[in-house]
Design a protein around this motif. Sequence first.
Motif, PDB file in Angstrom:
ATOM      1  N   THR A  84       0.833  -1.206   0.000  1.00 44.68           N
ATOM      2  CA  THR A  84       0.000   0.000   0.000  1.00 44.68           C
ATOM      3  C   THR A  84       0.865   1.252   0.000  1.00 44.68           C
ATOM      4  N   VAL A  85       1.953   1.212   0.744  1.00 44.11           N
ATOM      5  CA  VAL A  85       2.850   2.371   0.828  1.00 44.11           C
ATOM      6  C   VAL A  85       3.431   2.667  -0.552  1.00 44.11           C
ATOM      7  N   ARG A  86       3.885   1.633  -1.215  1.00 45.45           N
ATOM      8  CA  ARG A  86       4.462   1.819  -2.562  1.00 45.45           C
ATOM      9  C   ARG A  86       3.439   2.359  -3.544  1.00 45.45           C
ATOM     10  N   GLU A  87       2.263   1.781  -3.527  1.00 47.44           N
ATOM     11  CA  GLU A  87       1.232   2.153  -4.498  1.00 47.44           C
ATOM     12  C   GLU A  87       0.647   3.530  -4.221  1.00 47.44           C
ATOM     13  N   CYS A  88       0.429   3.851  -2.961  1.00 46.56           N
ATOM     14  CA  CYS A  88      -0.231   5.114  -2.598  1.00 46.56           C
ATOM     15  C   CYS A  88       0.749   6.242  -2.291  1.00 46.56           C
ATOM     16  N   ARG A  89       2.028   5.945  -2.167  1.00 45.00           N
ATOM     17  CA  ARG A  89       3.081   6.936  -1.935  1.00 45.00           C
ATOM     18  C   ARG A  89       2.811   7.840  -0.729  1.00 45.00           C
ATOM     19  N   PHE A  90       2.792   7.229   0.433  1.00 46.89           N
ATOM     20  CA  PHE A  90       2.744   8.003   1.668  1.00 46.89           C
ATOM     21  C   PHE A  90       3.934   7.601   2.522  1.00 46.89           C
ATOM     22  N   PRO A  91       4.386   8.481   3.400  1.00 47.00           N
ATOM     23  CA  PRO A  91       5.565   8.170   4.209  1.00 47.00           C
ATOM     24  C   PRO A  91       5.252   7.161   5.314  1.00 47.00           C
ATOM     25  N   LEU A  92       6.184   6.249   5.522  1.00 48.92           N
ATOM     26  CA  LEU A  92       6.075   5.296   6.625  1.00 48.92           C
ATOM     27  C   LEU A  92       7.450   5.190   7.269  1.00 48.92           C
ATOM     28  N   LEU A  93       7.552   5.689   8.487  1.00 48.13           N
ATOM     29  CA  LEU A  93       8.780   5.608   9.271  1.00 48.13           C
ATOM     30  C   LEU A  93       8.620   4.469  10.262  1.00 48.13           C
ATOM     31  N   MET A  94       9.460   3.439  10.136  1.00 48.31           N
ATOM     32  CA  MET A  94       9.397   2.276  11.023  1.00 48.31           C
ATOM     33  C   MET A  94      10.684   2.162  11.829  1.00 48.31           C
ATOM     34  N   LEU A  95      10.529   1.962  13.130  1.00 47.59           N
ATOM     35  CA  LEU A  95      11.661   1.710  14.017  1.00 47.59           C
ATOM     36  C   LEU A  95      11.506   0.277  14.506  1.00 47.59           C
ATOM     37  N   VAL A  96      12.453  -0.566  14.128  1.00 48.30           N
ATOM     38  CA  VAL A  96      12.337  -2.005  14.345  1.00 48.30           C
ATOM     39  C   VAL A  96      13.442  -2.485  15.283  1.00 48.30           C
ATOM     40  N   THR A  97      13.053  -2.979  16.454  1.00 51.18           N
ATOM     41  CA  THR A  97      14.033  -3.600  17.339  1.00 51.18           C
ATOM     42  C   THR A  97      14.244  -5.031  16.852  1.00 51.18           C
ATOM     43  N   MET A  98      15.498  -5.398  16.701  1.00 51.27           N
ATOM     44  CA  MET A  98      15.837  -6.677  16.094  1.00 51.27           C
ATOM     45  C   MET A  98      15.939  -7.808  17.106  1.00 51.27           C
ATOM     46  N   ARG A  99      15.534  -8.958  16.652  1.00 49.81           N
ATOM     47  CA  ARG A  99      15.731 -10.220  17.369  1.00 49.81           C
ATOM     48  C   ARG A  99      16.331 -11.202  16.368  1.00 49.81           C
ATOM     49  N   GLY A 100      16.760 -12.351  16.841  1.00 53.17           N
ATOM     50  CA  GLY A 100      17.304 -13.375  15.962  1.00 53.17           C
ATOM     51  C   GLY A 100      18.730 -13.128  15.531  1.00 53.17           C
ATOM     52  N   GLN A 101      19.387 -12.177  16.173  1.00 48.65           N
ATOM     53  CA  GLN A 101      20.779 -11.883  15.841  1.00 48.65           C
ATOM     54  C   GLN A 101      21.692 -12.558  16.854  1.00 48.65           C
ATOM     55  N   LYS A 102      22.931 -12.131  16.908  1.00 49.94           N
ATOM     56  CA  LYS A 102      23.914 -12.730  17.812  1.00 49.94           C
ATOM     57  C   LYS A 102      23.399 -12.788  19.240  1.00 49.94           C
ATOM     58  N   GLY A 103      23.521 -13.936  19.850  1.00 49.33           N
ATOM     59  CA  GLY A 103      23.135 -14.089  21.245  1.00 49.33           C
ATOM     60  C   GLY A 103      21.662 -14.387  21.472  1.00 49.33           C
ATOM     61  N   GLU A 104      20.883 -14.586  20.429  1.00 53.42           N
ATOM     62  CA  GLU A 104      19.450 -14.852  20.591  1.00 53.42           C
ATOM     63  C   GLU A 104      19.237 -16.123  21.404  1.00 53.42           C
ATOM     64  N   PHE A 105      18.355 -16.059  22.376  1.00 54.23           N
ATOM     65  CA  PHE A 105      18.061 -17.215  23.218  1.00 54.23           C
ATOM     66  C   PHE A 105      16.738 -17.889  22.862  1.00 54.23           C
ATOM     67  N   ASN A 106      15.927 -17.247  22.041  1.00 50.89           N
ATOM     68  CA  ASN A 106      14.615 -17.781  21.681  1.00 50.89           C
ATOM     69  C   ASN A 106      14.650 -18.231  20.219  1.00 50.89           C
ATOM     70  N   PRO A 107      14.630 -19.537  19.958  1.00 49.17           N
ATOM     71  CA  PRO A 107      14.742 -20.006  18.578  1.00 49.17           C
ATOM     72  C   PRO A 107      13.608 -19.527  17.671  1.00 49.17           C
ATOM     73  N   TRP A 108      12.461 -19.190  18.228  1.00 54.13           N
ATOM     74  CA  TRP A 108      11.335 -18.708  17.423  1.00 54.13           C
ATOM     75  C   TRP A 108      11.593 -17.334  16.825  1.00 54.13           C
ATOM     76  N   GLN A 109      12.538 -16.613  17.367  1.00 52.49           N
ATOM     77  CA  GLN A 109      12.854 -15.266  16.875  1.00 52.49           C
ATOM     78  C   GLN A 109      13.871 -15.260  15.731  1.00 52.49           C
ATOM     79  N   VAL A 110      14.579 -16.355  15.550  1.00 53.89           N
ATOM     80  CA  VAL A 110      15.707 -16.364  14.626  1.00 53.89           C
ATOM     81  C   VAL A 110      15.290 -16.205  13.163  1.00 53.89           C
ATOM     82  N   ALA A 111      14.348 -16.971  12.684  1.00 55.78           N
ATOM     83  CA  ALA A 111      14.017 -16.955  11.255  1.00 55.78           C
ATOM     84  C   ALA A 111      13.609 -15.565  10.766  1.00 55.78           C
TER      85      ALA A 111
END
Length: 174
Positions: A84-111
């Motif tokens: 929708t963002v691409r088609e309608c051309r409106f701004p979307l600012l997303m701040l994403v905290t990452m999981r599944g990186q080095k030291g991850e303890f929850n296997p469900w977060q990795v993929a």
Amino acid sequence: MKGWPEEIYGVLKAANVRQVGYVPDAGHKRLIELCLADRQMRAVVLSTEEEGVGLAAGAWLGGVRSALLMQSSGVGNCINHLGTVRECRFPLLMLVTMRGQKGEFNPWQVAMGQATPTVLQAMGVVVQEANTAAEIAPAVDEAARLAFGSYQAVAVLISQAVIGIKSFQDQASR
């Protein structure tokens, strides 16, 4: 002393962001608290991340700048809505905290954590990574300028190391 959540909050204020959609997340906890306490900012709790894309579209149509806070596991929920963002051309600012990186303890977060940058880029989102606390505020500032100046989706991926996932050695030393 200002931490990175306070710095992000300052950047959002300077960018005139008046609405923040979020799914509760420990990584964004302090930033969410700051947004909730601000009478000039509307913090909207979402039941799922894709609602935030529609919230941002509606805010923009109403003349309000917004940001979407989520964890990397929520990125997968947004895929169809990012079109929708691409088609309608409106701004979307997303701040994403990452999981599944080095030291991850929850296997469900990795993929999804490992797929997040590629998935976002495949949907036309500009991705910026912040791997240290010092990189976050400048990355959010650049992302806000790009999103609001060019009417596109931009995501800042905040490294798992920054949000405080501890290694086994750190946990053992307690």
